[in-house]
Design a protein around this motif. Structure first.
Motif, PDB file in Angstrom:
ATOM      1  N   THR A 171      -3.164   4.325   7.224  1.00  0.00           N
ATOM      2  CA  THR A 171      -2.836   3.419   6.253  1.00  0.00           C
ATOM      3  C   THR A 171      -2.316   2.099   6.846  1.00  0.00           C
ATOM      4  O   THR A 171      -2.305   0.754   6.647  1.00  0.00           O
ATOM      5  CB  THR A 171      -1.935   3.633   4.934  1.00  0.00           C
ATOM      6  OG1 THR A 171      -2.390   4.980   4.235  1.00  0.00           O
ATOM      7  CG2 THR A 171      -1.580   2.610   3.915  1.00  0.00           C
ATOM      8  N   TYR A 172      -1.444   2.559   8.013  1.00  0.00           N
ATOM      9  CA  TYR A 172      -0.746   1.404   8.596  1.00  0.00           C
ATOM     10  C   TYR A 172      -0.716   1.612  10.128  1.00  0.00           C
ATOM     11  O   TYR A 172      -1.152   2.625  10.609  1.00  0.00           O
ATOM     12  CB  TYR A 172       1.019   1.599   8.327  1.00  0.00           C
ATOM     13  CG  TYR A 172       1.395   1.640   6.780  1.00  0.00           C
ATOM     14  CD1 TYR A 172       1.298   0.465   6.131  1.00  0.00           C
ATOM     15  CD2 TYR A 172       1.500   2.760   6.149  1.00  0.00           C
ATOM     16  CE1 TYR A 172       1.421   0.378   4.608  1.00  0.00           C
ATOM     17  CE2 TYR A 172       1.846   2.856   4.854  1.00  0.00           C
ATOM     18  CZ  TYR A 172       1.844   1.793   4.228  1.00  0.00           C
ATOM     19  OH  TYR A 172       2.006   1.554   2.710  1.00  0.00           O
ATOM     20  N   GLN A 199       0.816  -1.298   0.101  1.00  0.00           N
ATOM     21  CA  GLN A 199       0.059  -0.078  -0.034  1.00  0.00           C
ATOM     22  C   GLN A 199       0.795   1.300  -0.004  1.00  0.00           C
ATOM     23  O   GLN A 199       0.351   2.239   0.423  1.00  0.00           O
ATOM     24  CB  GLN A 199      -0.921  -0.080   1.304  1.00  0.00           C
ATOM     25  CG  GLN A 199      -2.101  -1.022   1.208  1.00  0.00           C
ATOM     26  CD  GLN A 199      -2.876  -0.939   2.366  1.00  0.00           C
ATOM     27  OE1 GLN A 199      -2.746  -1.609   3.539  1.00  0.00           O
ATOM     28  NE2 GLN A 199      -3.899  -0.300   2.282  1.00  0.00           N
ATOM     29  N   ASN A 200       2.014   1.271  -0.451  1.00  0.00           N
ATOM     30  CA  ASN A 200       2.987   2.374  -0.384  1.00  0.00           C
ATOM     31  C   ASN A 200       2.551   3.572  -1.480  1.00  0.00           C
ATOM     32  O   ASN A 200       2.510   4.641  -0.871  1.00  0.00           O
ATOM     33  CB  ASN A 200       4.364   1.994  -0.809  1.00  0.00           C
ATOM     34  CG  ASN A 200       4.610   1.165  -1.928  1.00  0.00           C
ATOM     35  OD1 ASN A 200       3.531   1.089  -2.860  1.00  0.00           O
ATOM     36  ND2 ASN A 200       5.566   0.557  -2.062  1.00  0.00           N
ATOM     37  N   GLU A 208      -0.600   3.954  -2.452  1.00  0.00           N
ATOM     38  CA  GLU A 208      -1.835   4.413  -1.890  1.00  0.00           C
ATOM     39  C   GLU A 208      -1.521   5.350  -0.544  1.00  0.00           C
ATOM     40  O   GLU A 208      -2.361   6.318  -0.660  1.00  0.00           O
ATOM     41  CB  GLU A 208      -2.572   3.337  -1.199  1.00  0.00           C
ATOM     42  CG  GLU A 208      -3.323   2.623  -2.400  1.00  0.00           C
ATOM     43  CD  GLU A 208      -2.336   1.219  -2.866  1.00  0.00           C
ATOM     44  OE1 GLU A 208      -0.854   1.398  -2.300  1.00  0.00           O
ATOM     45  OE2 GLU A 208      -2.564  -0.041  -2.872  1.00  0.00           O
TER      46      GLU A 208
END
Length: 290
Positions: A207-208, A170-171, A173
């Motif tokens: 995201t993370y 997902q980098n 994104e």
């Protein structure tokens, strides 16, 4: 894991800092470090490290494009992240300001990135509770609104962006979300000084799982004068002794990282008094060669 530095301008101290930071990582070089990219408009300053790094020459036109529609200078940091991720989409990425150095375990940090943990240098606190004039004004401008489709509630944390670690999954994104937030903040004329930092803070947290990189990486943004003096002396000695990179790495093993502070708060009153003293008592009998 790949490292990324964005360095521009002719201030030699910034380039000295970048070299010093790179060397601190090369000391622990292993399979955990897949490569180092330096994006810079001064590629000639990096010839000494040519065997250890990849240099991407940044021209004025590209830098202007990276600043975007609203000509926000530090948007270029997010665009540099995007560039690096597109070059190596399957690798975790670790961006570093020049005024940083590795002091913890590179292998452990790499493992956390590989398993989906993102990093920024340290949490500075919820934006709603921060006390500087800039942060208070920024919170008044964003509270209870959405930017990039993300609601700005009172628990949104401002992280220091001197370190930005992005896992491979997902980098793009995450980076595209940071760009959208950044651009919408600019469009709404939010206080600009911390926009890219806040955009990255929100995007990575969305995201993370986001953790502090401080246990691994020192960031001496508030004590640059102290560190610049030590780093300049280190590289002056390297120049006089004609050290190779390998010799510099060996010399770095005796550098006392604990001798210099990485954080120091100086009161504004002290700064104002120092400026007043310099103005009231300027140097006298300044001579130059005729």
């Amino acid at each position: 894991m790949r490292l990324l530095y964005l360095v521009f301008g002719n201030n030699l101290q910034n380039h000295f800092q970048a070299h010093f930071s790179i060397l601190s990582f090369l000391r622990q070089k292993s399979s955990d470090l897949a490569g180092i990219t330096v994006v810079t408009d001064a590629p000639d300053f990096y010839q000494h490290l040519t065997q250890a790094i990849t240099v991407h020459a940044l021209d004025a036109r590209t830098l202007e494009e990276w600043q975007g529609q609203y000509a926000f200078f530090w948007r270029a940091k997010i665009k540099a992240l995007e560039y690096a991720v597109r070059q190596h989409p399957g690798a975790p990425l670790l961006y570093l300001d020049t005024d940083t150095f590795l002091h913890g375990s590179l292998a452990q940090m790499s493992q956390e990135l590989a398993t989906g943990t993102a990093f920024m240098h340290e949490a500075e606190g919820a934006l709603a509770s921060l006390t500087s004039k800039t942060e208070r004004r920024m919170w008044q401008q964003v509270k209870d609104r959405s930017f990039g489709g993300v609601a700005m509630h009172g628990q949104r944390v401002m992280w220091n962006a001197g370190v930005v670690g992005i896992p491979a999954a997902q980098n793009l994104e995450a980076i595209e979300l940071a760009l959208r937030i950044c651009d919408e903040l600019c469009e709404q004329q939010v206080m600009p000084r911390l926009i890219e930092q806040f955009a990255l803070s929100v995007a990575l947290a969305e995201t993370y799982m986001l953790r502090a990189a401080r246990p691994y990486i020192g960031h001496y943004w508030s004590t640059k004068d102290d560190w610049n003096a030590g780093i300049s002396a280190f590289f002056l000695e390297s120049h006089l002794k004609k050290r190779t990179v390998e010799a510099e790495l060996e010399a770095l093993s005796s550098f006392d990282y604990q001798k210099l502070p990485i954080k120091k708060k100086v009161r504004n009153t002290q700064r104002r008094l120092e400026k007043l003293v310099h103005r009231l008592f300027p140097p006298k009998q300044v001579d130059f060669i005729a």
